[in-house]
Design an enzyme around this catalytic site. Structure first.
Site, mmCIF file in Angstrom:
data_model
loop_
_atom_site.group_PDB
_atom_site.id
_atom_site.type_symbol
_atom_site.label_atom_id
_atom_site.label_comp_id
_atom_site.label_asym_id
_atom_site.label_seq_id
_atom_site.Cartn_x
_atom_site.Cartn_y
_atom_site.Cartn_z
ATOM 1 N N ASP A 1 0.838 -1.201 0.000
ATOM 2 C CA ASP A 1 0.000 0.000 0.000
ATOM 3 C C ASP A 1 0.875 1.255 0.000
ATOM 4 O OD1 ASP A 1 -2.379 -1.255 -0.052
ATOM 5 O OD2 ASP A 1 -2.763 -1.155 2.098
ATOM 6 N N LYS B 1 -3.964 2.826 -2.735
ATOM 7 C CA LYS B 1 -5.140 3.602 -3.148
ATOM 8 C C LYS B 1 -5.427 4.705 -2.132
ATOM 9 C CE LYS B 1 -8.239 -0.115 -1.716
ATOM 10 N NZ LYS B 1 -7.260 -1.057 -1.317
ATOM 11 N N MET C 1 -7.608 9.521 9.417
ATOM 12 C CA MET C 1 -8.175 10.098 8.182
ATOM 13 C C MET C 1 -9.003 11.346 8.491
ATOM 14 S SD MET C 1 -9.172 6.595 6.148
ATOM 15 C CE MET C 1 -9.248 5.439 7.510
HETATM 16 N N1 SAH Z 1 -3.887 0.500 8.890
HETATM 17 C C1 SAH Z 1 -3.327 1.798 9.185
HETATM 18 C C2 SAH Z 1 -4.334 2.899 8.968
HETATM 19 C C3 SAH Z 1 -4.724 3.088 7.514
HETATM 20 S S1 SAH Z 1 -5.888 4.382 7.309
HETATM 21 C C4 SAH Z 1 -2.787 1.807 10.615
HETATM 22 O O1 SAH Z 1 -3.051 0.878 11.378
HETATM 23 O O2 SAH Z 1 -2.064 2.743 10.974
HETATM 24 C C5 SAH Z 1 -4.842 5.721 6.838
HETATM 25 C C6 SAH Z 1 -4.767 6.742 7.935
HETATM 26 O O3 SAH Z 1 -3.877 6.278 8.951
HETATM 27 C C7 SAH Z 1 -4.173 8.074 7.512
HETATM 28 O O4 SAH Z 1 -5.154 8.911 6.916
HETATM 29 C C8 SAH Z 1 -3.717 8.621 8.842
HETATM 30 O O5 SAH Z 1 -4.792 9.123 9.596
HETATM 31 C C9 SAH Z 1 -3.206 7.375 9.521
HETATM 32 N N2 SAH Z 1 -1.761 7.186 9.334
HETATM 33 C C10 SAH Z 1 -1.144 6.163 8.700
HETATM 34 N N3 SAH Z 1 0.201 6.292 8.794
HETATM 35 C C11 SAH Z 1 0.433 7.413 9.500
HETATM 36 C C12 SAH Z 1 1.594 8.079 9.966
HETATM 37 N N4 SAH Z 1 2.833 7.611 9.725
HETATM 38 N N5 SAH Z 1 1.445 9.202 10.697
HETATM 39 C C13 SAH Z 1 0.233 9.682 11.005
HETATM 40 N N6 SAH Z 1 -0.901 9.106 10.595
HETATM 41 C C14 SAH Z 1 -0.818 7.983 9.862
#
Ligand code: SAH
Length: 245
Positions: free
Chosen positions: A35, A56, A168
């Protein structure tokens, strides 16, 4: 060898936050489907695998989910070791269980490997304890983004007394602020907005519920970011730190 797909969490970005189990799966992989939010640095653990980006990001060019399903199935049936690598944890806003269910229905064994989710990593790297004795008795992970525009019960969240970690949420700050204020949360409730958690270019912006929209604008907060809303977002408590130093 029976067909199997590994659904692996790559963690929030810092490659050192990968689990040993994730490293082991990557080591064995023939195909790695990744991803957007996966830090490519983690791919050092699978130098000979074929890497397929299937990200995506909301609103951008996307790989349809059905296509990702079919690719995993095809390679697994060819006897390849397939790793589906997702940012953070595969099952926290990551569709991990949907992919696992679909694969199981098609006779493919699935092994899930946890990753450190962005909300936990973001808070910890900023010194924020998401639970704190006498202050926050729980933590609630929510997404501000829904496919069907269904609404969260913001009033219940505002009054839950738990720390809220919002994923998000960058494009939805006005709605989040309004909904929590309308639900009875104090305007001076501390908020931390953490961008690119655990990566060298991590940035954090501290504010309050009432002021967070303006603060994010001044800060030019960008995705990916998480919001931590609750008393603990005022931590670490500098006064206490100064006293104990
Ligand atoms: N599965 C992922 C989340 C995916 S949804 C997890 O467990 O972290 C995507 C959202 O995750 C982004 O819009 C943001 O809100 C958050 N996110 C993912 N990586 C991030 C990062 N390094 N720093 C801050 N927010 C992050």
């Amino acid at each position: 060898m029976s067909a199997k797909v590994w659904l692996v969490g790559a963690g929030p970005g810092d490659p050192e936050l990968l689990t040993l189990k994730a490293v082991k799966a990557l080591n064995q992989a023939d195909i790695v489907m990744i991803d957007d939010l996966v830090n490519p640095a983690v791919l050092e653990h699978c130098p000979s695998a074929r890497i397929m980006p299937v990200g995506k990001r909301g609103g951008c060019r996307s790989t349809p989910q059905a296509f990702i399903h079919r690719l995993m199935l095809r390679y697994a049936r060819q006897g390849k070791c397939v790793v589906r690598l997702k940012g953070g944890d595969p099952c926290i806003f990551g569709r991990g269980s949907e992919e696992a269910d679909w694969l199981s229905e098609h006779g493919i064994a699935v092994e899930m490997v946890n990753g450190i989710t962005a909300g936990l990593a973001g808070a910890t790297t900023c010194g924020i304890p998401l639970t704190l004795r006498g202050v926050a008795r729980g933590v609630t992970l929510v997404t501000a983004h829904t496919q069907d525009d269904s609404s969260l019960n913001w009033q219940a969240l505002a009054q839950s007394g738990t720390t809220l970690v919002v994923y998000m949420g960058v494009a939805k700050l006005p709605e989040i602020r309004e909904s929590l204020l309308a639900g009875g949360m104090r305007a001076d409730m501390p908020v931390a907005m953490i961008e690119n958690a655990s990566l060298p270019h991590q940035r954090e912006c501290r504010s309050s519920l009432g002021a967070m929209q303006q603060a994010a604008q001044n800060f030019q907060l960008k995705s990916p970011a998480i919001l931590v809303i609750g008393e603990v977002a005022a931590q670490p408590n500098m006064q206490l730190a100064a006293i104990s130093a």
